[in-house]
Design an enzyme around this catalytic site. Structure first.
Site, PDB file in Angstrom:
ATOM      1  N   GLY A 101       0.818  -1.231   0.000  1.00 22.24           N
ATOM      2  CA  GLY A 101       0.000   0.000   0.000  1.00 22.24           C
ATOM      3  C   GLY A 101       0.840   1.264   0.000  1.00 22.24           C
ATOM      4  NE  ARG A 201       1.452   2.202  -6.794  1.00 20.55           N
ATOM      5  CZ  ARG A 201       2.617   2.794  -6.673  1.00 20.55           C
ATOM      6  NH1 ARG A 201       3.718   2.076  -6.707  1.00 20.55           N
ATOM      7  NH2 ARG A 201       2.696   4.096  -6.517  1.00 20.55           N
ATOM      8  CG  ASP A 269       5.635  -3.025  -4.627  1.00 20.80           C
ATOM      9  OD1 ASP A 269       6.241  -4.086  -4.865  1.00 20.80           O
ATOM     10  OD2 ASP A 269       6.159  -2.074  -4.019  1.00 20.80           O
TER      11      ASP A 269
END
Ligand code: AMP
Ligand code: MG
Length: 518
Positions: A101, A201, A269
């Site tokens: 995140g 992403r 990511d």
């Protein structure tokens, strides 16, 4: 021109998807949601260090006033903004890392210009979010200057990238252990205001798949297609979308190879669903050509993200994306076929790019050997990649002997080649001259092609390091010069930087070796 403080922002992502609206900071897992509300943490004294006039013009965003600068510093919000941190997961260095995140990125909102183009505006370094884990959510001047300049440099090289609109110093100090060796020290804090149509992403899709939230995965996929790939319609659009992501990723890898860019942390990511260069960390351009070069000290043991491995890592990462979206397919083997097609797409784009780089009228099957030979020779000589290709453009027809060829390319040598390597260079250039003599285009047209494909100015790490060291002392001269130079990378306008990396920078932390500490 509207300003950051007066604009009515759009918030389509957060109005479309479920989020954690609590606004709480403590690090946590956030199952069931795609984002968490995250208010920027105020800073002491935000000061504008850089502002991109061209990007501002494209967005139609007015020069920042004091209130706007406070928005960039995270001290004030425009009432129409709904700041959030996105929840994504990822594979880091080949291993599943679970939820990651936005730990130090906060999206403020979506800016729409009069052409209906939408830009996500995101602060990097604006304080903790629920995804900060053990981090502080902050960024230091060093890494922010690197991201600000490099994303703009990539843009002007013609390479898909997120962009940077503004850079502020925060007036706060941030503690960092540069080489994770117990020597932590305070550094100046900074924030970059960056933009992209979307910062989604591969990891956003992987997160939903890992949590087996298939309806959410389906919704995110359809939304992504509708909004960013609107030309894709019909029953097979999800497959067509994956094929396009494969294509865009292959193109991006070819572009990185073209200019000698090494990203340094190609975790899933850090892979943009739009095929943009994203998340500038321990990146580097190649000075001396080396397929095995990685600038990232964390990557040194395996060199997974070395320059020459990036295209295969692109494929590996696309494999992760394919696995994530496989539950959306009745026949997942269609995805495998699309994934396998990556190699064909990559090589066809790579060959076309190399033909341009070498000034060939077109790529013919017989040229493959030459391309491989050039790559092998460069890797052997460890010549400066940028200087070598510039010298190739001006190679005189009379340079036909081993000595003359060696002399011509000597400005690109970090070390004088031994006899064997000198012969290798001679043979390579000889083979090149033979092929170029069969060109169907004029020598001038061939040179023009090469000038457009080979940058003359690259933002070398040692230049960034020098600019940062100066800025830390309050001196902006080099920082300003670099902002100008990166705008015309294919011209001779900034030849004061057209030289080998100086010796002092050879093993210099921040120049040849970098860490993820930022
Ligand atoms: P990166 O290597 O920059 O792509 O970051 C990998 C992950 O670590 C992402 O989830 C980031 O948000 C998080 N991260 C990196 N630096 C920090 C920081 N200083 N504070 C909080 N999270 C961070
Ligand atoms: Mg990242």
């Amino acid at each position: 021109m509207e300003k950051l403080s007066t604009k009515t922002f759009k918030n389509e992502f957060i109005t479309t998807f479920d989020g954690d609206e609590s606004g709480n900071f403590p690090p946590r897992q956030t199952p069931g949601v795609l984002y968490s509300k995250a208010i920027p943490t105020p800073v002491k004294n935000p000061e504008l260090l850089a502002w991109s006039d061209e990007l501002a013009e494209e967005l139609q965003i007015g020069q920042p006033n004091e209130k706007d600068i406070n928005i960039i510093g995270g001290n004030v919000l425009n009432p129409s903004m709904y700041p959030y941190a996105a929840c994504y997961a990822g594979h880091q260095f080949g291993n599943w890392a679970g939820q990651l995140g936005d730990g130090r990125a906060i999206t403020l909102g979506e800016w729409e210009n009069s052409n209906k183009a939408i830009y996500e505006l995101q602060l990097k370094g604006a304080g903790p979010t629920p995804y900060s884990r053990r981090g502080d959510g902050r960024a230091v001047l060093r890494s922010s200057v690197r991201e600000y300049l490099m994303s703009e440099a990539m843009f002007h090289l013609g390479i898909p990238t997120t962009r940077a609109l503004a850079l502020v110093t925060t007036g706060d100090q941030v503690m960092r252990d540069l080489f994770y060796d117990g020597n932590a020290a305070y550094e100046k804090g900074a924030i970059v205001l960056r933009t992209a149509p979307s910062f989604l992403r591969f990891g956003n899709f992987e997160m939903l798949a890992a949590r087996q939230e298939i309806p959410q995965l389906e919704k995110l996929t359809s939304w992504t297609i509708e909004r960013f790939f609107p030309h894709l319609t019909g029953a097979n659009k999800t497959l067509a979308w994956f094929e396009e992501v494969v294509d865009k990723t292959a193109s991006l890898m070819v572009e990185w190879i073209r200019v000698g860019f090494v990203h340094g942390v190609m975790n899933t990511d850090n892979m943009s669903i739009l095929g943009l260069t994203i998340d500038y960390g321990p990146f580097s351009f190649l000075d001396q050509y080396d397929l095995e070069f990685t600038p990232n000290t964390t990557d040194l043991p395996g060199r997974r993200y070395a320059y020459g491995r990036q295209p295969s890592i692109g494929y590996w990462n696309l494999g992760c994306l394919a696995s994530a979206i496989a539950p959306l397919f009745e026949q997942p083997e269609q995805l495998s076929a699309a994934l396998e097609n990556y190699k064909t797409i990559y090589f066809s784009k790579y060959h076309a790019m190399m033909a341009d780089k070498l000034g060939l009228d077109e790529f013919k099957a017989a040229d493959q050997e030459l391309i491989e030979t050039v790559e092998k020779t460069l890797n052997l000589l460890k010549s400066d990649m940028t200087i070598f290709y510039q010298l190739l453009i001006t190679l005189p027809a009379e340079a036909t002997t081993e000595d003359l060829i060696s002399i011509h390319f000597s400005p690109s040598f970090y070390e004088l080649p031994n006899k064997v390597n000198q012969q290798e260079l001679y043979q390579t250039i000889n083979a090149y001259q033979k092929i170029i003599s069969e060109n169907q285009i004029s020598p001038e047209a061939s040179q023009e092609l090469m000038r457009k494909s080979n940058p003359r100015f690259i933002l070398r790490n040692y230049l960034l390091l020098q600019a940062i060291q100066e800025l830390e002392k309050g001196e902006q001269t080099l920082f300003i010069k670099l902002q100008e130079a990166l705008k015309t990378p294919y011209s001779t306008a900034h030849d004061e930087f057209f030289k080998l990396r100086p010796e002092w920078a050879n093993d210099q932390p921040g120049s040849s070796t970098l860490s993820c500490s930022s």
